[in-house]
Enzyme design. Structure first.
Site, PDB file in Angstrom:
ATOM      1  N   LYS A 108      45.208  50.727  71.811  1.00  0.00           N
ATOM      2  CA  LYS A 108      44.278  51.671  71.171  1.00  0.00           C
ATOM      3  C   LYS A 108      44.162  52.958  71.982  1.00  0.00           C
ATOM      4  CE  LYS A 108      42.636  50.256  67.234  1.00  0.00           C
ATOM      5  NZ  LYS A 108      41.433  49.554  66.839  1.00  0.00           N
ATOM      6  N   GLU A 133      35.958  46.329  70.491  1.00  0.00           N
ATOM      7  CA  GLU A 133      37.210  46.076  69.761  1.00  0.00           C
ATOM      8  C   GLU A 133      37.504  44.581  69.668  1.00  0.00           C
ATOM      9  OE1 GLU A 133      40.427  47.210  67.553  1.00  0.00           O
ATOM     10  OE2 GLU A 133      38.971  48.579  68.428  1.00  0.00           O
ATOM     11  N   ASP A 134      37.748  44.105  68.457  1.00  0.00           N
ATOM     12  CA  ASP A 134      38.207  42.735  68.205  1.00  0.00           C
ATOM     13  C   ASP A 134      37.278  41.670  68.793  1.00  0.00           C
ATOM     14  OD1 ASP A 134      40.230  43.748  66.741  1.00  0.00           O
ATOM     15  OD2 ASP A 134      41.859  43.162  68.060  1.00  0.00           O
ATOM     16  N   ASP A 176      35.118  49.574  66.178  1.00  0.00           N
ATOM     17  CA  ASP A 176      36.191  50.099  65.336  1.00  0.00           C
ATOM     18  C   ASP A 176      36.518  49.163  64.182  1.00  0.00           C
ATOM     19  OD1 ASP A 176      38.128  52.122  64.746  1.00  0.00           O
ATOM     20  OD2 ASP A 176      39.666  50.755  65.459  1.00  0.00           O
ATOM     21  N   ASP A 177      36.398  47.851  64.403  1.00  0.00           N
ATOM     22  CA  ASP A 177      36.704  46.893  63.331  1.00  0.00           C
ATOM     23  C   ASP A 177      35.713  47.015  62.183  1.00  0.00           C
ATOM     24  OD1 ASP A 177      38.799  45.544  64.927  1.00  0.00           O
ATOM     25  OD2 ASP A 177      37.086  45.000  66.170  1.00  0.00           O
ATOM     26  N   ARG A 217      38.883  37.745  68.655  1.00  0.00           N
ATOM     27  CA  ARG A 217      39.374  37.905  67.279  1.00  0.00           C
ATOM     28  C   ARG A 217      40.419  39.021  67.268  1.00  0.00           C
ATOM     29  NH1 ARG A 217      39.764  40.588  62.954  1.00  0.00           N
ATOM     30  NH2 ARG A 217      38.912  42.413  64.013  1.00  0.00           N
ATOM     31  N   TYR A 260      51.383  49.696  68.735  1.00  0.00           N
ATOM     32  CA  TYR A 260      50.212  49.102  68.085  1.00  0.00           C
ATOM     33  C   TYR A 260      50.704  48.188  66.969  1.00  0.00           C
ATOM     34  CZ  TYR A 260      45.359  48.387  67.268  1.00  0.00           C
ATOM     35  OH  TYR A 260      44.134  47.777  67.155  1.00  0.00           O
ATOM     36  N   ASN A 303      46.553  42.749  59.056  1.00  0.00           N
ATOM     37  CA  ASN A 303      47.736  42.878  59.897  1.00  0.00           C
ATOM     38  C   ASN A 303      47.669  41.825  60.994  1.00  0.00           C
ATOM     39  OD1 ASN A 303      46.162  44.040  62.156  1.00  0.00           O
ATOM     40  ND2 ASN A 303      46.041  45.861  60.864  1.00  0.00           N
TER      41      ASN A 303
END
Length: 548
Positions: free
Chosen positions: A168, A239-240, A262-263, A150, A97, A403
């Site tokens: 993930k 996610e993203d 999750d973001d 993203r 990850y 990150n």
């Protein structure tokens, strides 16, 4: 009746990552499954296999090469792969990850070797159910899905973003014991606006600009309907996704199905944990703080709202809580005195402050006790900003959470050096211990991997009908309680990553308890909930394979 999984023989068994055991197949198994002569004659132990692969991985210096070796094991022997992760979680988590997965996503189309998961493209509209039927999993407990727009702090990577759901879900298994045979990574490929990828002859996604509007929403809805039809209790983690879709998708689906982003919510949970730990170190309350965010996207506003929820629990009104939080975006400090229009997502945090164009000016205007970076602007917490925070506060709270590492707002060494070792620091990417004024500080990542595996575990265990936002405050409180006084003394606002499976079990049980109490579980409540959750966790050494 012969079990279907026992019918898999010879090379077919060796090439099935759920059934393959490599050189550890016993003499009896080699005869039973027609493997005699297809493997070197000596039967090895599981520990010997782990040692062999650990040596191979250690022979490579570049993290991306380690990633590729691990993915090779992932594709050939899942038990061995996850045992490697569990035993070496500190070393290998940054490989599978963040930060290495960022490089793996950028190079995804160039290093692609093993097909994993489900790809749904804009060209599949109207036949998504057929694609879902092709997935070999008989049951799926959790899906992590992205549209690749993203990815981390790297932007639009299109289908290359599939590395994130894969990574993930690897953490779900390694950290929380989610059965890997019941976990499905998904990429929704609607194109990309990244011209560099569109011009790359090896790019594996659709060569078109992104589909938006009703066509996009209809494809997502068709996907959700298809997976829910086949797996009625599946938890879906968004996610993203770009801000232009992230909140809308969450708002639309959160009361209809068990899902979360999750973001927005996982990030919020782990950051609130760090704030709770900082309050213990300061012997203060969250409602005493003034917080300034660098960044005003979905992550920032998600964190800000959960911090406000925690402040309200301490006795603040919602208005008082929101008044303690400010955002700094690409146009400067978000304030009602700004001439430019303010989006509805940012408006709750707009105060009567004077406009500030630079972050340093904003710090001087707001006088925050904490600055939280979720901007993907590497180096944005400059020496001047950090020294100003140290001037304003005896123990400033500095969270540089972006990150991969290149996007971090500051390094751990910079944070401690420019605050004379007085700051309470958390990071989004890994940093080594720092020695300042003869004291060694051990910075730990305020990374979602501390909370989302346990939260997902609790939701899967209960087969919940939906996932309220309060679940993420439950996760934050549970994790904060696991931070020891010794951790705080070392400057660590999170517990050691080596304890992550125990952490996930505790969070999973706490989340499950909340869901049972709120009537959102669809299974019978066990007498000993903590034991039941721990027993539910998949173990690479004793996998209890159930594939049919």
């Amino acid at each position: 009746m012969t079990d279907k999984k026992d019918q898999l023989r010879g090379v077919d068994r060796l090439r099935n990552p759920w059934m393959n055991k490599g050189s550890t197949f016993t003499e009896e198994e080699r005869d039973k499954y027609g493997l005699r002569g297809l493997l070197p004659p000596r039967v090895c132990s599981f520990d010997e296999q782990v040692e062999r692969l650990t040596d191979i991985i250690g022979s490579y210096k570049a993290p991306i090469n380690k990633y590729q070796v691990l993915e090779g094991v992932h594709a050939s022997d899942e038990s061995l792969y996850f045992e490697l992760l569990v035993r070496n979680i500190d070393e290998y988590l940054p490989i599978v990850y963040t930060p290495t997965v960022g490089e793996a996503c950028q190079k995804f189309s160039h290093i692609f070797r093993y097909a994993r998961g489900l790809y749904v493209s804009a060209e599949d509209k109207g036949r998504v159910r057929q694609l879902v039927a092709n997935v070999p999993h008989q049951d799926v407990d959790i899906i992590v899905v992205t549209d690749g727009q993203r990815i981390l702090g790297l932007g639009d990577l299109g289908v290359n973003g599939m590395g994130i759901p894969i990574g993930k879900l690897a953490l779900y298994t390694a950290c929380a014991g989610v059965n890997p045979q019941k976990a499905l990574p998904v990429c929704i490929d609607v194109g990309t606006n990244n011209e560099e990828l569109l011009a790359d002859p090896l790019y594996m996604g659709l060569r078109q600009h992104r589909v938006t509007g009703p066509a996009y929403d209809e494809l997502i809805a068709e996907f959700v309907a298809a997976v829910r039809e086949r797996w009625p209790h599946v938890v879906i983690q968004f996610e993203d996704f770009h801000n232009s879709h992230a909140y809308d998708l969450l708002d639309y689906w959160k009361d209809r199905i068990p899902c979360f982003n999750d973001d927005i919510q996982g990030t919020a949970s782990v950051v609130v944990t760090g704030m709770f730990s900082a309050m213990r170190a300061l012997k203060q309350k969250l409602s005493d703080q003034r917080i300034l965010f660098l960044g005003a996207g979905s992550a920032a506003t998600g964190i800000a709202h959960l911090i406000a929820d925690a402040m309200v629990e301490e006795g603040d009104t919602r208005e008082e809580a929101l008044a303690r939080i400010r955002l700094f975006d690409s146009k400067g400090l978000v304030t009602k005195k700004r001439e430019a229009a303010i989006s509805s997502a940012k408006m709750p945090f707009a105060g009567e402050d004077e406009p500030a164009v630079s972050l340093l000016e904003a710090v001087k205007e707001v006088k925050p006790t904490a600055i939280i970076g979720v901007s993907a602007q590497g180096g944005a917490f400059t020496e001047e900003v950090l020294r100003e925070m140290a001037k304003l506060n005896d123990r400033p709270i500095i969270f540089a959470l972006s990150n991969p590492t290149s996007k971090a707002e500051c390094t751990a060494e910079e944070a401690y050096r420019y605050t004379d070792g007085r700051c309470l620091f958390a990071c989004g990417s890994p940093f080594k211990p720092v020695e300042i004024n003869s004291k060694t500080f051990v910075p730990r990542q305020g990374n979602n991997h501390y909370v989302f595996p346990g939260i997902g575990l609790g939701c899967i265990f209960t087969k919940c009908t939906r996932i309220p936002n309060e679940v993420f405050l439950v996760g934050a409180k549970t994790l904060a309680d696991l931070v020891s006084e010794a951790d705080l003394e070392r400057g660590s606002l999170y517990p050691p990553l080596t304890e992550v499976r125990s952490i996930a079990a505790e969070i999973g049980a706490a989340v499950a308890e909340y869901l049972f109490d709120k009537g959102l579980a669809t299974v019978e409540r066990p007498a000993d909930l903590k034991k039941a959750v721990r027993d539910f966790m998949w173990n690479p050494k004793n996998p209890h394979f159930i594939a049919e």
